[in-house]
Scaffold this active site. Structure first.
Site, PDB file in Angstrom:
ATOM      1  N   ARG A 149     -23.344  42.308 -22.094  1.00 22.80           N
ATOM      2  CA  ARG A 149     -22.165  41.665 -22.681  1.00 22.80           C
ATOM      3  C   ARG A 149     -22.154  40.137 -22.552  1.00 22.80           C
ATOM      4  O   ARG A 149     -21.337  39.469 -23.172  1.00 22.80           O
ATOM      5  CB  ARG A 149     -20.891  42.246 -22.048  1.00 22.80           C
ATOM      6  CG  ARG A 149     -20.501  43.577 -22.683  1.00 22.80           C
ATOM      7  CD  ARG A 149     -19.254  44.148 -22.057  1.00 22.80           C
ATOM      8  NE  ARG A 149     -19.519  44.712 -20.742  1.00 22.80           N
ATOM      9  CZ  ARG A 149     -18.584  44.924 -19.813  1.00 22.80           C
ATOM     10  NH1 ARG A 149     -17.329  44.593 -20.054  1.00 22.80           N
ATOM     11  NH2 ARG A 149     -18.892  45.434 -18.642  1.00 22.80           N
ATOM     12  N   GLN A 175     -36.745  47.254  -9.374  1.00 21.69           N
ATOM     13  CA  GLN A 175     -36.267  48.584  -9.766  1.00 21.69           C
ATOM     14  C   GLN A 175     -36.590  48.772 -11.240  1.00 21.69           C
ATOM     15  O   GLN A 175     -35.973  48.151 -12.093  1.00 21.69           O
ATOM     16  CB  GLN A 175     -34.755  48.697  -9.530  1.00 21.69           C
ATOM     17  CG  GLN A 175     -34.224  50.098  -9.812  1.00 21.69           C
ATOM     18  CD  GLN A 175     -32.738  50.120 -10.087  1.00 21.69           C
ATOM     19  OE1 GLN A 175     -32.124  49.082 -10.318  1.00 21.69           O
ATOM     20  NE2 GLN A 175     -32.154  51.300 -10.078  1.00 21.69           N
ATOM     21  N   GLY A 234     -29.571  53.759 -11.889  1.00 20.81           N
ATOM     22  CA  GLY A 234     -28.269  53.832 -11.234  1.00 20.81           C
ATOM     23  C   GLY A 234     -28.237  53.070  -9.917  1.00 20.81           C
ATOM     24  O   GLY A 234     -29.274  52.669  -9.382  1.00 20.81           O
ATOM     25  N   ASP A 276     -23.463  39.962  -9.329  1.00 17.46           N
ATOM     26  CA  ASP A 276     -22.536  39.417 -10.331  1.00 17.46           C
ATOM     27  C   ASP A 276     -21.089  39.385  -9.835  1.00 17.46           C
ATOM     28  O   ASP A 276     -20.167  39.246 -10.628  1.00 17.46           O
ATOM     29  CB  ASP A 276     -22.631  40.200 -11.643  1.00 17.46           C
ATOM     30  CG  ASP A 276     -22.300  41.674 -11.471  1.00 17.46           C
ATOM     31  OD1 ASP A 276     -22.118  42.116 -10.326  1.00 17.46           O
ATOM     32  OD2 ASP A 276     -22.222  42.380 -12.494  1.00 17.46           O
ATOM     33  N   GLU A 301     -16.549  58.540 -10.345  1.00 18.35           N
ATOM     34  CA  GLU A 301     -16.706  57.563 -11.422  1.00 18.35           C
ATOM     35  C   GLU A 301     -15.803  57.915 -12.600  1.00 18.35           C
ATOM     36  O   GLU A 301     -15.532  59.094 -12.855  1.00 18.35           O
ATOM     37  CB  GLU A 301     -18.169  57.516 -11.879  1.00 18.35           C
ATOM     38  CG  GLU A 301     -19.129  57.014 -10.811  1.00 18.35           C
ATOM     39  CD  GLU A 301     -18.751  55.623 -10.308  1.00 18.35           C
ATOM     40  OE1 GLU A 301     -18.555  54.714 -11.124  1.00 18.35           O
ATOM     41  OE2 GLU A 301     -18.638  55.459  -9.080  1.00 18.35           O
ATOM     42  N   LYS A 356     -29.778   0.647 -13.559  1.00 19.56           N
ATOM     43  CA  LYS A 356     -30.743   1.679 -13.169  1.00 19.56           C
ATOM     44  C   LYS A 356     -31.727   1.113 -12.165  1.00 19.56           C
ATOM     45  O   LYS A 356     -32.287   0.039 -12.388  1.00 19.56           O
ATOM     46  CB  LYS A 356     -31.511   2.176 -14.394  1.00 19.56           C
ATOM     47  CG  LYS A 356     -32.421   3.343 -14.101  1.00 19.56           C
ATOM     48  CD  LYS A 356     -33.733   3.298 -14.861  1.00 19.56           C
ATOM     49  CE  LYS A 356     -34.675   2.231 -14.301  1.00 19.56           C
ATOM     50  NZ  LYS A 356     -36.012   2.248 -14.897  1.00 19.56           N
ATOM     51  N   ARG A 378     -34.283 -21.180 -26.171  1.00 19.65           N
ATOM     52  CA  ARG A 378     -33.802 -20.678 -27.464  1.00 19.65           C
ATOM     53  C   ARG A 378     -34.029 -21.773 -28.500  1.00 19.65           C
ATOM     54  O   ARG A 378     -34.249 -22.938 -28.134  1.00 19.65           O
ATOM     55  CB  ARG A 378     -32.316 -20.322 -27.383  1.00 19.65           C
ATOM     56  CG  ARG A 378     -31.424 -21.504 -27.067  1.00 19.65           C
ATOM     57  CD  ARG A 378     -29.957 -21.134 -26.960  1.00 19.65           C
ATOM     58  NE  ARG A 378     -29.155 -22.319 -26.769  1.00 19.65           N
ATOM     59  CZ  ARG A 378     -28.232 -22.476 -25.823  1.00 19.65           C
ATOM     60  NH1 ARG A 378     -27.982 -21.491 -24.965  1.00 19.65           N
ATOM     61  NH2 ARG A 378     -27.552 -23.594 -25.736  1.00 19.65           N
TER      62      ARG A 378
HETATM   63  C1  UD1 Z   1     -20.059  50.590  -9.820  1.00 17.36           C
HETATM   64  C2  UD1 Z   1     -19.577  51.750  -8.954  1.00 17.36           C
HETATM   65  C3  UD1 Z   1     -18.093  51.957  -9.169  1.00 17.36           C
HETATM   66  C4  UD1 Z   1     -17.339  50.671  -8.848  1.00 17.36           C
HETATM   67  C5  UD1 Z   1     -17.887  49.527  -9.682  1.00 17.36           C
HETATM   68  C6  UD1 Z   1     -17.278  48.225  -9.221  1.00 17.36           C
HETATM   69  C7  UD1 Z   1     -21.465  53.262  -8.825  1.00 17.36           C
HETATM   70  C8  UD1 Z   1     -22.050  54.540  -9.314  1.00 17.36           C
HETATM   71  N1  UD1 Z   1     -20.288  52.930  -9.322  1.00 17.36           N
HETATM   72  O1  UD1 Z   1     -19.885  51.024 -11.168  1.00 17.36           O
HETATM   73  O2  UD1 Z   1     -17.622  52.999  -8.325  1.00 17.36           O
HETATM   74  O3  UD1 Z   1     -15.960  50.847  -9.112  1.00 17.36           O
HETATM   75  O4  UD1 Z   1     -19.318  49.417  -9.508  1.00 17.36           O
HETATM   76  O5  UD1 Z   1     -17.664  47.189 -10.063  1.00 17.36           O
HETATM   77  O6  UD1 Z   1     -22.058  52.605  -7.994  1.00 17.36           O
HETATM   78  N2  UD1 Z   1     -27.438  47.941 -10.847  1.00 17.36           N
HETATM   79  C9  UD1 Z   1     -28.751  47.954 -10.514  1.00 17.36           C
HETATM   80  N3  UD1 Z   1     -29.535  49.004 -10.898  1.00 17.36           N
HETATM   81  C10 UD1 Z   1     -29.033  50.046 -11.584  1.00 17.36           C
HETATM   82  C11 UD1 Z   1     -27.677  50.041 -11.931  1.00 17.36           C
HETATM   83  C12 UD1 Z   1     -26.891  48.968 -11.535  1.00 17.36           C
HETATM   84  O7  UD1 Z   1     -29.245  47.027  -9.878  1.00 17.36           O
HETATM   85  O8  UD1 Z   1     -29.804  50.972 -11.892  1.00 17.36           O
HETATM   86  C13 UD1 Z   1     -26.605  46.811 -10.435  1.00 17.36           C
HETATM   87  C14 UD1 Z   1     -25.974  46.085 -11.581  1.00 17.36           C
HETATM   88  O9  UD1 Z   1     -26.812  45.023 -12.018  1.00 17.36           O
HETATM   89  C15 UD1 Z   1     -24.690  45.555 -10.975  1.00 17.36           C
HETATM   90  C16 UD1 Z   1     -24.340  46.625  -9.943  1.00 17.36           C
HETATM   91  O10 UD1 Z   1     -25.537  47.312  -9.667  1.00 17.36           O
HETATM   92  O11 UD1 Z   1     -24.911  44.338 -10.298  1.00 17.36           O
HETATM   93  C17 UD1 Z   1     -23.261  47.570 -10.405  1.00 17.36           C
HETATM   94  O12 UD1 Z   1     -23.735  48.296 -11.512  1.00 17.36           O
HETATM   95  P1  UD1 Z   1     -22.807  48.732 -12.712  1.00 17.36           P
HETATM   96  O13 UD1 Z   1     -23.621  49.445 -13.714  1.00 17.36           O
HETATM   97  O14 UD1 Z   1     -22.021  47.577 -13.191  1.00 17.36           O
HETATM   98  O15 UD1 Z   1     -21.869  49.782 -11.967  1.00 17.36           O
HETATM   99  P2  UD1 Z   1     -20.487  50.310 -12.470  1.00 17.36           P
HETATM  100  O16 UD1 Z   1     -20.714  51.343 -13.486  1.00 17.36           O
HETATM  101  O17 UD1 Z   1     -19.623  49.175 -12.839  1.00 17.36           O
END
Ligand code: UD1
Ligand code: CA
Length: 475
Positions: free
Chosen positions: A15, A90, A95, A119, A168, A369, A458
């Site tokens: 986004r 990763q 997830g 973030d 979730e 400068k 001059r």
């Molecule tokens: C996650 C939580 C949710 C919480 C929310 C808060 C889980 C399953 N859910 O959901 O309960 O309310 O954060 O913001 O944890 N990331 C990785 N690798 C991955 C997936 C994600 O590094 O495979 C990182 C993302 O870059 C991000 C963070 O993990 O920095 C959270 O991932 P995101 O997909 O935003 O999780 P949510 O679905 O928002």
């Protein structure tokens, strides 16, 4: 118990609609990820590991830069987190649970693990410390918050006040969707317990992902208490997913910094129109008008006034100096220094290596400068002083410049004390104007001049009497 921090930063950040990985977008002048790493450092973490995935090489390079810079900054270099900074890849991203699984090989068994997201930049260090304390070295502790609109977040399911699970959004039933308490994405958990639970994760859920949040039900199943540390400051758990959210958090961050400065006595004309993208040290009775931007390291002495719309980076401004509106001071690596009681601007430009003494005056459309101006020197209008050494009380006239560049090399101009350079002069470097000398207006000076002399170079003025201008020829 030693602290090891895991920072999840593998996500794409779709986004943001940007080519730059999300965690490298800047807030308050530094990458989101750096805010999180800095928090880890301030918590005195033994190590920090960043999970990278999307554009991992770019993120990795940024991590290296952050570490190198921190280790070169004396007050940051004391923290282990920068010295023991790791990153693991990763690929693919299956997830949050899968993300943390990647860190297992680099996580010692005897530590407390704090899971953060790259973030989520504004979590305060004392909040994180409270969370770690709540874990007490043997419990899983979750940072939670009540949201009026909890849509999209994992819900904290309780029974008799005790946390039972995080569900979730996509897996929640209607009753669970109505829960307002959500998981922030931040947890503290002993490494030993975490590793055991991570090994048991599966992806049998609505999104087919390995959810880190599933460890809550494992903890409960193992008979352990899960503690929730609930806060009420949404900005501390707010993530950046879009340019709109980035801008919103930027304002939150700037307002925080503005308040801190005002509490120290700094008078900001409007805290909502103030931007600090670095560090600002202020003496007593400093006044800053609207729409100024400070970056890098800036120090303002007592009684300094900064007018509206100034942009100032890497500069030391001494007591009582006045920076008039629309002045641009860009110190970069060499820095800029402005002496006590100096008057700068409006519309002045001080570039790297400008070192101005006491009571120096730099007026409108004057560029300096890599030049030293001794006490009381003045260049009030439309001038350029580059690669120059300017003595005390020199007056450098309107429209005059130092020609420091011959097309290949740069040369120095020396203007000794009490020299008066008239208007519209060109001093072709290398050249020295002897002390107390005067350069007549409009001169192009190519040879050094003796002390006390009037130098004029001059064309001589000629006046032809009764000069008739040409007349239009009739056709
Ligand atoms: C996650 C939580 C949710 C919480 C929310 C808060 C889980 C399953 N859910 O959901 O309960 O309310 O954060 O913001 O944890 N990331 C990785 N690798 C991955 C997936 C994600 O590094 O495979 C990182 C993302 O870059 C991000 C963070 O993990 O920095 C959270 O991932 P995101 O997909 O935003 O999780 P949510 O679905 O928002
Ligand atoms: Ca998210």
């Amino acid at each position: 118990m030693p602290l090891d921090v895991v920072i999840m930063a593998a996500g794409k950040g779709t986004r943001m609609k940007s080519r730059l990985p999300k965690v490298l977008h800047r807030l308050g002048g530094k990458p989101l990820l750096e805010h999180v790493i800095d928090a880890a450092a301030q918590l005195n973490a033994r190590s920090a590991v960043v999970i990278t995935g999307h554009e991992s090489q770019v993120v990795q390079n940024a991590i290296n830069l952050i570490a190198i810079e921190a280790l070169n900054t004396p007050d940051k270099a004391i923290f282990n987190a920068y010295k023991s900074m790791n990153s693991v890849m990763q690929e693919p991203q299956l997830g949050t649970g899968h993300a943390v699984q990647q860190a297992i090989p680099v996580l010692p068994d005897d530590g407390m693990v704090l899971v953060l997201s790259g973030d989520v930049p504004l979590t305060q260090v004392d909040t994180l410390q409270d969370l770690i304390n709540r874990s007490g070295g043997d419990k899983l502790a979750l940072l939670t918050i009540d949201f009026d609109n909890p849509a999209g977040y994992g819900r904290v399911v309780r029974s008799n006040h005790f946390v039972q699970a995080i569900v979730e959004q996509k897996d929640a039933n209607d009753a669970q969707k109505a829960i307002k308490e959500v998981y922030s994405g931040i947890m503290a958990v002993p490494a030993k317990l975490l590793k055991g639970w991570l090994a048991r994760l599966d992806n049998k859920n609505a999104q087919g992902e390995y959810y880190l949040t599933d460890i809550v039900k494992f903890a409960v199943g193992d008979g352990l208490t899960v503690v929730a540390h609930k806060i009420d400051d949404a900005a501390q758990v707010a993530g950046v997913n879009s340019p709109v959210q980035l801008a919103e958090l930027e304002r939150v961050y700037q307002l925080r910094q503005a308040k801190t400065l005002m509490e120290q006595g700094v008078r900001l004309a409007d805290p909502a129109r103030f931007d600090l993208r670095g560090e600002l040290m202020c003496g007593q009775d400093v006044e800053i008008d609207i729409n100024c931007i400070f970056s890098g390291q800036v120090s303002l002495g007592s009684g300094v006034k900064v007018g509206a719309h100034c942009v100032i980076s890497n500069a030391v401004i001494a007591d009582g100096a006045v920076i008039h509106p629309f002045t641009h001071i860009e110190g970069e690596k060499l820095g800029v220094s402005v002496g006590t009681g100096a008057l700068i601007g409006p519309f002045a430009r001080l570039r790297p290596g400008a070192a101005l003494g006491k009571e120096v005056h730099i007026g409108n459309f004057v560029e300096v400068k890599n030049a030293t101006l001794a006490d009381g020197a003045k260049a009030n209008h439309l001038a350029y002083l580059g690669d120059s050494t300017v003595g005390e009380r020199v007056n450098f006239g309107a429209g005059s410049i130092t020609a420091n560049y011959d097309g290949a090399n740069k040369h120095r101009t020396v203007i000794e004390s009490d020299v008066h350079v008239g208007s519209n002069c060109v001093l072709v470097a290398p050249v020295t104007i002897g002390a107390g000398g005067t350069v007549g207006g409009g001169s192009t000076i190519t040879k050094s001049t003796p002390a006390g002399a009037l130098s004029v170079a001059r064309g001589k003025q000629v006046s032809i009497a009764n000069w008739q201008r040409p007349k239009k020829i009739a056709k």
